[in-house]
Every structure is written in C-alpha cells, then in structure tokens.
Enzyme design. Structure first.
Site, mmCIF file in Angstrom:
data_model
loop_
_atom_site.group_PDB
_atom_site.id
_atom_site.type_symbol
_atom_site.label_atom_id
_atom_site.label_comp_id
_atom_site.label_asym_id
_atom_site.label_seq_id
_atom_site.Cartn_x
_atom_site.Cartn_y
_atom_site.Cartn_z
ATOM 1 N N ASP A 202 0.874 -1.139 -0.090
ATOM 2 C CA ASP A 202 0.075 -0.098 -0.043
ATOM 3 C C ASP A 202 0.803 1.031 -0.005
ATOM 4 O O ASP A 202 0.335 2.403 -0.126
ATOM 5 C CB ASP A 202 -1.132 0.053 1.489
ATOM 6 C CG ASP A 202 -2.090 1.094 1.150
ATOM 7 O OD1 ASP A 202 -2.492 1.212 -0.036
ATOM 8 O OD2 ASP A 202 -2.642 1.400 1.985
ATOM 9 N N SER A 226 -7.742 5.045 -0.052
ATOM 10 C CA SER A 226 -7.965 3.590 -0.761
ATOM 11 C C SER A 226 -9.169 3.080 -0.711
ATOM 12 O O SER A 226 -10.065 3.053 0.342
ATOM 13 C CB SER A 226 -6.769 2.572 -0.360
ATOM 14 O OG SER A 226 -5.562 3.195 -0.231
ATOM 15 N N GLN A 276 -5.460 -1.590 -7.328
ATOM 16 C CA GLN A 276 -6.198 -0.606 -6.211
ATOM 17 C C GLN A 276 -6.613 0.191 -7.109
ATOM 18 O O GLN A 276 -6.439 1.094 -7.588
ATOM 19 C CB GLN A 276 -5.038 -0.217 -5.077
ATOM 20 C CG GLN A 276 -5.923 0.834 -4.055
ATOM 21 C CD GLN A 276 -4.836 1.342 -3.300
ATOM 22 O OE1 GLN A 276 -4.426 2.573 -3.513
ATOM 23 N NE2 GLN A 276 -4.184 0.742 -2.340
#
Length: 286
Positions: A202, A226, A276
């Site tokens: 991430d 996110s 993502q």
C-alpha cells in the site's frame, strides 16, 4: 533487528484470542489507520487458521470505514472453505462493533504448471540511489516542521527512483518505482514475509494516479483514500532481500484512480502483483 522493525512485526502479527478471532494494534499516527497495516494484519490472521502446507496466493479487500489508530482492531476469520486444492478465508476487521474492512483470501499448496511472466523494467540498482530516510533528512534540514519524525525512522528501507518534488509536484508519466527491503534478520517463515509484503503493497500505490496531475496525497485540495486492494502472490516472497515495486495508473475518472503494481526481485522474477482503486476527489473551494 532494530527496535522499530521489531515493533512493526509485533503489530502486524496479530494476537490470537480464539481459534478464529484475533486482535491488532496500530501505531498512534492520526487521523486514521494506514491501509497496508489492516491488509497485513488480516492476511496474518487468516494465514494462521490454515494448514502449514498452504500459502496465500490471492487477496481481495475493501476498505469500508476509516480506522481509529487509538483503538484496537478485532479480526473475525470465517473458515468458509477447506477444499482438496484450495482453502478460502473471509476476514472482517471491526472497531466498536462496526466493520472497517473486509477481505477474501485464497490459499493453495505448492503445484507445478505452465509458466511465463512480464519482463521487469530496466531501472537503476538500489546501491546507486539514496534511501528515502536520507531524502527526508535533507528535507528536515531545510524545513524541520514539514517532516514527520516517522519519516526519519521507518523500519522499511526504501530507495525511490526519480522521487517527486512534494513541494512543487509537476505532472509526469503515471509510472513510478522504488526498491525496498526489510533490513534485519526476520527468519524464514513465509507467512511473515507475505505479511510484510502486504503491508508494503500500500506504499505509494495511490500516488501513481496523481502523477499526471499537479497534486500529491498531502495536497490540501484533495480528499484521498484507498477504496479496495488486491494482491496476487506468484512466487515465494523474501522481503529481507531487495525487491523492486513498480507502479502505474492506466486511468482516472469519476473521482477515482486505478493503480497497478508489480514486485520483482533482483533477478527480474515477478514475485507478486497488486491492483487498487482509490478515491481522488478534488474539493471545491468553500
């Protein structure tokens, strides 16, 4: 192992309080919990409910609510399937009884099969780059108040290729790379290595969708978060050796950005892939 790395691993390797119930802590960094932490803790919890001969190969997650770093996180693991070849776990992360995150994770035993992969990009080697800590030390000498102390003592060693000017971000191609490693003896447990890769996955991924625009995640005009996150593990992972994380963003629209990532080792072997979608909303002037 440094005290910072030891503390990080202790936080990511969640505490079991029942067969399928785990508790996780967070660093006290407001205003919300880092998404990679919840990814890693959920993966760690699920991995500890499957047999040792099975390892995670895919993870698909949604971030539902901002997490509060001052409160512990409860991870509820649902053992929804134990098949002959695959094992599936569903994990819900909760705070104060409300779900902040959920994920499905699939595990598989080792098998042989057809093989091919994308070619690794040609980039400078890590020894030719300064560490991110060194970069932030320079920034801190110029403006100490602009650099959070955590940037100077992070347990993960990162070396960014062509870092962006945070103070004056200029639009550029939506591609970025950094080398990283965990600088310490963390043993051979594959679950630990996968847990740390999930945490690192991430880092900077959302940033890729901002590269073609004059913004960074810290820009006051933006609301960023996110929305979901997926990881596929293709090969055995070792995060105590240098890995290249290369990211790109093929699209941004509707207040969302799409980001993709690939992890390569120094031999050019594709270790894992990520994807993502993120919220990148430009706030209207008040």
């Amino acid at each position: 192992m440094t005290k910072h790395l030891e503390k990080l691993i202790k936080q990511l390797e969640v505490e079991a309080i029942d067969s399928y119930l785990f508790i996780g802590d967070s660093p006290r960094f407001p205003p919300r919990i880092f998404g990679g932490q919840v990814l890693a803790q959920a993966l760690n919890a699920a991995s500890r409910t499957v047999s040792e001969d099975r390892i995670a190969h895919s993870m698909h997650a949604y971030f539902l609510r901002p997490g509060d770093p001052s409160k512990r996180i409860v991870y509820e693991v649902d053992p929804i399937r134990d098949g002959n070849s695959f094992t599936t776990r569903r994990v819900v992360a909760k705070q104060e009884g409300k779900a902040i995150f959920n994920t499905s994770i699939s595990f598989q035993g080792l098998e042989e099969g057809l093989e091919h992969q994308a070619t690794a990009p040609t980039v400078p080697q890590p020894e030719d780059l300064e560490t991110d800590a060194e970069y932030w030390e320079r920034k801190a000498r110029e403006n100490p108040e602009a650099v959070h102390p955590a940037m100077l003592s992070h347990p993960i060693e990162r070396r960014t290729i062509d870092p962006r000017d945070e103070d004056n971000p200029q639009p550029k191609e939506a591609v970025q790379h950094f080398w990283f490693r965990v600088p310490g003896n963390i043993g051979d447990d594959p679950v630990r290595h996968q847990t740390l890769l999930a945490y690192i996955s991430d880092f900077g991924l959302l940033d890729a969708s901002l590269l073609p625009h004059p913004y960074t995640p810290s820009s006051q005009e933006l609301q960023v978060a996110s929305l979901d996150h997926a990881i596929w593990f293709h090969q055995a992972v070792r995060v105590d050796e240098y890995l290249l994380y290369t990211m790109d963003s093929p699209s941004a629209s509707g207040g969302r950005g799409m980001n993709r990532g690939s992890f390569y080792n120094r031999e050019g072997v594709l270790i894992a892939s990520t994807a993502q979608e993120s919220l990148i909303r430009v706030r209207k002037p008040s």
